[in-house]
Design a protein around this motif. Structure first.
Motif, PDB file in Angstrom:
ATOM      1  N   GLY A  57       0.809  -1.220   0.000  1.00  0.00           N
ATOM      2  CA  GLY A  57       0.000   0.000   0.000  1.00  0.00           C
ATOM      3  C   GLY A  57       0.840   1.266   0.000  1.00  0.00           C
ATOM      4  N   THR A  58       0.140   2.365   0.187  1.00  0.00           N
ATOM      5  CA  THR A  58       0.780   3.681   0.243  1.00  0.00           C
ATOM      6  C   THR A  58       1.301   3.928   1.645  1.00  0.00           C
ATOM      7  OG1 THR A  58      -0.692   4.548  -1.447  1.00  0.00           O
ATOM      8  CG2 THR A  58       0.377   6.167  -0.029  1.00  0.00           C
ATOM      9  N   ILE A  59       2.510   4.426   1.734  1.00  0.00           N
ATOM     10  CA  ILE A  59       3.051   4.920   2.998  1.00  0.00           C
ATOM     11  C   ILE A  59       3.053   6.437   2.860  1.00  0.00           C
ATOM     12  CG2 ILE A  59       5.036   5.018   4.549  1.00  0.00           C
ATOM     13  CD1 ILE A  59       5.793   2.196   3.552  1.00  0.00           C
ATOM     14  N   ASP A  60       2.185   7.076   3.629  1.00  0.00           N
ATOM     15  CA  ASP A  60       2.014   8.521   3.498  1.00  0.00           C
ATOM     16  C   ASP A  60       3.120   9.314   4.171  1.00  0.00           C
ATOM     17  OD1 ASP A  60      -0.689   8.646   2.154  1.00  0.00           O
ATOM     18  OD2 ASP A  60      -1.127   7.373   3.888  1.00  0.00           O
ATOM     19  N   LEU A  61       3.657   8.759   5.267  1.00  0.00           N
ATOM     20  CA  LEU A  61       4.649   9.499   6.047  1.00  0.00           C
ATOM     21  C   LEU A  61       5.653   8.549   6.666  1.00  0.00           C
ATOM     22  CD1 LEU A  61       5.322  12.409   7.420  1.00  0.00           C
ATOM     23  CD2 LEU A  61       4.203  11.422   9.411  1.00  0.00           C
ATOM     24  N   LEU A  76      18.062   6.995   5.879  1.00  0.00           N
ATOM     25  CA  LEU A  76      16.911   6.127   5.634  1.00  0.00           C
ATOM     26  C   LEU A  76      15.882   6.863   4.784  1.00  0.00           C
ATOM     27  CD1 LEU A  76      15.156   3.593   6.124  1.00  0.00           C
ATOM     28  CD2 LEU A  76      14.380   4.706   8.251  1.00  0.00           C
ATOM     29  N   ALA A  77      15.600   8.100   5.132  1.00  0.00           N
ATOM     30  CA  ALA A  77      14.599   8.887   4.396  1.00  0.00           C
ATOM     31  C   ALA A  77      14.999   9.059   2.935  1.00  0.00           C
ATOM     32  CB  ALA A  77      14.417  10.251   5.061  1.00  0.00           C
ATOM     33  N   ARG A  78      16.261   9.385   2.690  1.00  0.00           N
ATOM     34  CA  ARG A  78      16.725   9.535   1.304  1.00  0.00           C
ATOM     35  C   ARG A  78      16.537   8.232   0.533  1.00  0.00           C
ATOM     36  NH1 ARG A  78      20.506  13.053   3.708  1.00  0.00           N
ATOM     37  NH2 ARG A  78      21.991  11.392   4.108  1.00  0.00           N
ATOM     38  N   ARG A  79      16.868   7.121   1.160  1.00  0.00           N
ATOM     39  CA  ARG A  79      16.749   5.824   0.488  1.00  0.00           C
ATOM     40  C   ARG A  79      15.289   5.477   0.178  1.00  0.00           C
ATOM     41  NH1 ARG A  79      19.959   0.357   2.101  1.00  0.00           N
ATOM     42  NH2 ARG A  79      18.891  -1.019   0.667  1.00  0.00           N
ATOM     43  N   LEU A  80      14.413   5.687   1.153  1.00  0.00           N
ATOM     44  CA  LEU A  80      13.006   5.346   0.935  1.00  0.00           C
ATOM     45  C   LEU A  80      12.335   6.310  -0.036  1.00  0.00           C
ATOM     46  CD1 LEU A  80      11.766   4.219   4.466  1.00  0.00           C
ATOM     47  CD2 LEU A  80      12.726   2.835   2.616  1.00  0.00           C
ATOM     48  N   LYS A  81      12.743   7.569  -0.043  1.00  0.00           N
ATOM     49  CA  LYS A  81      12.167   8.554  -0.964  1.00  0.00           C
ATOM     50  C   LYS A  81      12.509   8.235  -2.414  1.00  0.00           C
ATOM     51  CE  LYS A  81      10.595  12.382  -0.362  1.00  0.00           C
ATOM     52  NZ  LYS A  81       9.224  12.868  -0.585  1.00  0.00           N
ATOM     53  N   GLU A  82      13.607   7.524  -2.654  1.00  0.00           N
ATOM     54  CA  GLU A  82      13.934   7.107  -4.017  1.00  0.00           C
ATOM     55  C   GLU A  82      12.852   6.183  -4.572  1.00  0.00           C
ATOM     56  OE1 GLU A  82      17.799   5.298  -4.026  1.00  0.00           O
ATOM     57  OE2 GLU A  82      18.809   7.177  -3.500  1.00  0.00           O
ATOM     58  N   PRO A  85       8.617   8.557  -3.889  1.00  0.00           N
ATOM     59  CA  PRO A  85       8.847  10.006  -3.898  1.00  0.00           C
ATOM     60  C   PRO A  85       7.702  10.828  -3.313  1.00  0.00           C
ATOM     61  CG  PRO A  85       8.603   9.152  -6.143  1.00  0.00           C
ATOM     62  CD  PRO A  85       8.635   7.982  -5.231  1.00  0.00           C
ATOM     63  N   GLN A  86       6.482  10.285  -3.301  1.00  0.00           N
ATOM     64  CA  GLN A  86       5.347  11.037  -2.759  1.00  0.00           C
ATOM     65  C   GLN A  86       5.253  10.946  -1.234  1.00  0.00           C
ATOM     66  OE1 GLN A  86       3.663  13.120  -4.682  1.00  0.00           O
ATOM     67  NE2 GLN A  86       5.079  12.425  -6.261  1.00  0.00           N
ATOM     68  N   MET A  87       6.036  10.070  -0.624  1.00  0.00           N
ATOM     69  CA  MET A  87       5.996   9.892   0.822  1.00  0.00           C
ATOM     70  C   MET A  87       6.539  11.141   1.514  1.00  0.00           C
ATOM     71  SD  MET A  87       7.937   6.947   3.058  1.00  0.00           S
ATOM     72  CE  MET A  87       9.540   7.614   2.636  1.00  0.00           C
ATOM     73  N   ARG A  88       5.828  11.611   2.505  1.00  0.00           N
ATOM     74  CA  ARG A  88       6.294  12.752   3.299  1.00  0.00           C
ATOM     75  C   ARG A  88       7.274  12.229   4.350  1.00  0.00           C
ATOM     76  NH1 ARG A  88       2.585  17.181   2.444  1.00  0.00           N
ATOM     77  NH2 ARG A  88       1.525  16.619   0.536  1.00  0.00           N
ATOM     78  N   VAL A  89       8.114  13.118   4.857  1.00  0.00           N
ATOM     79  CA  VAL A  89       9.124  12.740   5.842  1.00  0.00           C
ATOM     80  C   VAL A  89       9.069  13.689   7.024  1.00  0.00           C
ATOM     81  CG1 VAL A  89      11.610  12.479   6.294  1.00  0.00           C
ATOM     82  CG2 VAL A  89      10.654  11.746   4.093  1.00  0.00           C
ATOM     83  N   MET A  90       9.069  13.103   8.221  1.00  0.00           N
ATOM     84  CA  MET A  90       9.237  13.873   9.447  1.00  0.00           C
ATOM     85  C   MET A  90      10.267  13.151  10.297  1.00  0.00           C
ATOM     86  SD  MET A  90       6.681  14.962  12.549  1.00  0.00           S
ATOM     87  CE  MET A  90       5.766  16.110  11.563  1.00  0.00           C
ATOM     88  N   LEU A  91      11.268  13.885  10.726  1.00  0.00           N
ATOM     89  CA  LEU A  91      12.283  13.315  11.590  1.00  0.00           C
ATOM     90  C   LEU A  91      12.144  13.897  12.977  1.00  0.00           C
ATOM     91  CD1 LEU A  91      15.339  13.359   9.161  1.00  0.00           C
ATOM     92  CD2 LEU A  91      13.801  11.468   9.667  1.00  0.00           C
ATOM     93  N   MET A  92      12.582  13.109  13.965  1.00  0.00           N
ATOM     94  CA  MET A  92      12.503  13.542  15.356  1.00  0.00           C
ATOM     95  C   MET A  92      13.844  13.282  16.026  1.00  0.00           C
ATOM     96  SD  MET A  92       9.903  10.615  16.744  1.00  0.00           S
ATOM     97  CE  MET A  92      10.130   8.902  16.222  1.00  0.00           C
ATOM     98  N   SER A  93      14.205  14.164  16.956  1.00  0.00           N
ATOM     99  CA  SER A  93      15.470  14.005  17.649  1.00  0.00           C
ATOM    100  C   SER A  93      15.447  14.738  18.978  1.00  0.00           C
ATOM    101  CB  SER A  93      16.622  14.550  16.799  1.00  0.00           C
ATOM    102  OG  SER A  93      17.851  14.411  17.494  1.00  0.00           O
ATOM    103  N   GLY A  94      16.180  14.190  19.912  1.00  0.00           N
ATOM    104  CA  GLY A  94      16.357  14.845  21.202  1.00  0.00           C
ATOM    105  C   GLY A  94      17.660  15.604  21.264  1.00  0.00           C
ATOM    106  N   TYR A  95      18.404  15.607  20.171  1.00  0.00           N
ATOM    107  CA  TYR A  95      19.694  16.286  20.139  1.00  0.00           C
ATOM    108  C   TYR A  95      19.537  17.697  19.593  1.00  0.00           C
ATOM    109  CZ  TYR A  95      21.614  11.683  20.932  1.00  0.00           C
ATOM    110  OH  TYR A  95      21.899  10.463  21.480  1.00  0.00           O
ATOM    111  N   PRO A  96      20.236  18.662  20.206  1.00  0.00           N
ATOM    112  CA  PRO A  96      20.156  20.034  19.718  1.00  0.00           C
ATOM    113  C   PRO A  96      20.641  20.126  18.272  1.00  0.00           C
ATOM    114  CG  PRO A  96      21.397  19.917  21.787  1.00  0.00           C
ATOM    115  CD  PRO A  96      21.121  18.512  21.346  1.00  0.00           C
TER     116      PRO A  96
END
Length: 169
Positions: A57-61, A76-82, A85-96
């Motif tokens: 199926g579609t992975i929206d994000l 990972l995001a760059r690899r999966l976006k290949e 390409p329509q998948m949105r990306v949001m990254l999360m981090s606790g590092y400044p």
């Protein structure tokens, strides 16, 4: 992991959640399911790549931690976006400074720790907002300075990249 055995629930929006800390993976998964998203959890980038390859199926994000063992969230995001390409990306981090890692790609970002309502709100913005893709007009990727016309002139002027402009300042 058998993709076909994943429960189908929530909205038509599917989120691939990648987090290498088990407790946080479970917590974020629950937050997203409570907000009626369909969530596919992965505990590392390798598992996420396998899931993406097998998921019909579609992975929206893609919602991924920035720093993980084996492969970073941005890689990972760059690899999966290949492949999606329509998948949105949001990254999360606790590092400044984590936001600086994703700024140039136009991806969304949330800093940990976050409250559930902030996470859900940012995800909705990412899914419903205008697609923001990596720019091809980046300062850091200029191999040769571009030439532009000076205002009101036909004389070419060299445009400055960020590092050149900073040296002159």
């Amino acid at each position: 992991m058998n993709i076909m055995a994943l429960p189908v629930r929530g909205t038509s929006e599917t989120i691939l959640l990648v987090e290498d800390h088990t407790a946080l993976l479970k917590l974020v998964k629950q937050i997203l399911e409570d907000a009626n998203f369909t969530v596919i959890p992965a505990s590392n980038a390798k598992q996420a790549i396998q899931i993406e390859a097998e998921f019909p199926g579609t992975i929206d994000l893609l919602l991924s931690d920035v720093r993980m063992r084996g492969m970073s969230g941005p890689n990972l995001a760059r690899r999966l976006k290949e492949r999606r390409p329509q998948m949105r990306v949001m990254l999360m981090s606790g590092y400044p400074g984590g936001a600086l890692l994703v700024l140039n790609y136009g991806w969304h970002y949330i800093e940990k720790p976050f409250v559930p309502s902030a996470l859900v709100s940012k995800i909705k913005d990412a899914l419903r907002g205008e697609t923001r893709e990596q720019s091809t007009d980046r300062f850091d990727s200029l191999k040769e300075p571009r030439r532009a016309l000076a205002a009101g002139s036909s004389t070419p002027v060299q445009s400055l990249g960020f590092s050149q402009a900073r040296r002159r300042a």
